[in-house]
Design a protein around this motif. Structure first.
Motif, short mmCIF file in Angstrom:
data_model
loop_
_atom_site.label_atom_id
_atom_site.label_comp_id
_atom_site.label_asym_id
_atom_site.label_seq_id
_atom_site.Cartn_x
_atom_site.Cartn_y
_atom_site.Cartn_z
N GLU A 93 -24.52 -11.03 -58.50
CA GLU A 93 -23.80 -10.92 -56.92
C GLU A 93 -24.02 -12.03 -56.32
O GLU A 93 -23.11 -12.50 -55.86
CB GLU A 93 -24.48 -10.00 -56.16
N GLU A 94 -25.30 -12.44 -55.66
CA GLU A 94 -25.57 -12.94 -54.69
C GLU A 94 -25.56 -14.75 -55.32
O GLU A 94 -24.47 -15.53 -54.44
CB GLU A 94 -27.05 -13.51 -54.43
N GLU A 95 -26.24 -15.04 -57.00
CA GLU A 95 -25.77 -16.09 -57.38
C GLU A 95 -23.90 -15.99 -56.88
O GLU A 95 -23.19 -17.80 -56.67
CB GLU A 95 -25.29 -16.20 -58.67
N TYR A 96 -22.86 -15.13 -57.27
CA TYR A 96 -21.42 -15.76 -56.75
C TYR A 96 -21.21 -15.85 -55.43
O TYR A 96 -19.88 -17.08 -55.27
CB TYR A 96 -21.06 -13.87 -57.20
N ILE A 97 -21.89 -14.99 -54.27
CA ILE A 97 -21.74 -15.63 -52.98
C ILE A 97 -22.11 -16.97 -52.66
O ILE A 97 -21.48 -17.04 -52.15
CB ILE A 97 -22.34 -14.15 -51.97
N ILE A 98 -22.91 -17.18 -53.70
CA ILE A 98 -23.68 -18.19 -53.23
C ILE A 98 -22.17 -19.15 -52.96
O ILE A 98 -22.21 -20.44 -52.81
CB ILE A 98 -24.16 -19.11 -53.28
N LYS A 99 -22.09 -19.18 -54.94
CA LYS A 99 -20.82 -19.91 -55.17
C LYS A 99 -19.32 -20.09 -54.81
O LYS A 99 -18.85 -21.09 -54.05
CB LYS A 99 -21.06 -19.69 -56.79
N GLU A 100 -19.42 -18.78 -54.06
CA GLU A 100 -17.60 -18.82 -52.91
C GLU A 100 -17.92 -19.85 -51.94
O GLU A 100 -17.03 -19.77 -51.98
CB GLU A 100 -17.85 -17.30 -52.93
N LYS A 101 -19.19 -19.34 -51.32
CA LYS A 101 -19.46 -20.00 -50.03
C LYS A 101 -19.15 -21.57 -49.93
O LYS A 101 -18.56 -21.85 -48.83
CB LYS A 101 -21.40 -19.59 -50.05
N LYS A 102 -19.72 -22.29 -50.84
CA LYS A 102 -19.76 -23.38 -51.21
C LYS A 102 -18.44 -23.98 -51.83
O LYS A 102 -18.07 -25.06 -50.87
CB LYS A 102 -20.51 -23.88 -52.39
N LYS A 103 -17.28 -23.79 -52.18
CA LYS A 103 -15.88 -23.39 -52.42
C LYS A 103 -15.71 -23.56 -51.17
O LYS A 103 -14.68 -24.73 -51.25
CB LYS A 103 -15.14 -22.77 -53.19
#
Length: 197
Positions: A113-123
């Motif tokens: 979940e945290e990895e997903y949030i970080i990737k989405e944040k960068k996008k």
């Protein structure tokens, strides 16, 4: 003239009511001491900043649960403590990572979940920056995202520091306008907690 405490209470009330500008002021007030507190627990600079971001994202999502009769700071620090302890528990499951922790090494132990949030944040951040004029994009990325000084950015781009400053001012103004016109307030929050505006 209202006291600092009275002003802070007004900003917290604004946050509860979904005011992004009030959130920004609350973040500016608490973020530095809270980051130091988190780092005192995790001993990991990069992970501490990630936990700081997660803390304020949780504050935003759970703002309706904030009890004005109780200490906001205690509520904020409790969320940060819980996230920090969760992080340490993850590290403790891996003996190698535990050893690295005691040596104050940087540890990456993120949930899916945290990895997903970080990737989405960068996008999200990249999508907003891509809307800027090319020169503003370059200046914004060099200074705000890569941490270069005005002088370094000026040398890289073969511009004067004054011109770089003007481009950055215009870029930040444009980013704020883009975010203001976007109905998703979380985008604004992401830029605030990353120190980009």
């Amino acid at each position: 003239m209202p006291s600092d405490l009275s002003m802070l209470n007004t900003q917290i009330l604004g946050l509860i009511n979904g005011d992004v500008r009030a959130f920004e002021q609350v973040y500016k007030h608490f973020s530095k001491p809270l980051l130091r507190h988190i780092h005192s627990i995790t001993k990991d600079e990069e992970q501490s900043f990630d936990i700081l971001q997660m803390t304020f994202i949780k504050i935003w999502h759970n703002r309706q649960e904030i009890d004005q009769e109780k200490s906001f700071q205690a509520f904020l620090y409790q969320i940060a403590n819980n996230l920090s302890i969760d992080y340490l528990r993850k590290v403790a499951k891996d003996l190698k990572k535990q050893e690295e922790l005691w040596n104050n090494s940087i540890i990456h132990s993120l949930s899916v979940e945290e990895e997903y949030i970080i990737k989405e944040k960068k996008k999200i951040i990249e999508a907003v920056i891509d809307q800027l004029p090319q020169q503003q994009q370059r200046v914004f990325r060099l200074i705000k995202m890569e941490g270069h000084s005005y002088a370094e950015a000026a040398e890289i781009l073969q511009l004067s520091p004054a011109t770089v400053s003007n481009h950055l001012t215009a870029a930040v103004k444009s980013v704020r306008e883009i975010l203001t016109n976007n109905s998703n307030q979380l985008f604004f929050i992401l830029f605030i907690i990353n120190g980009l505006i």
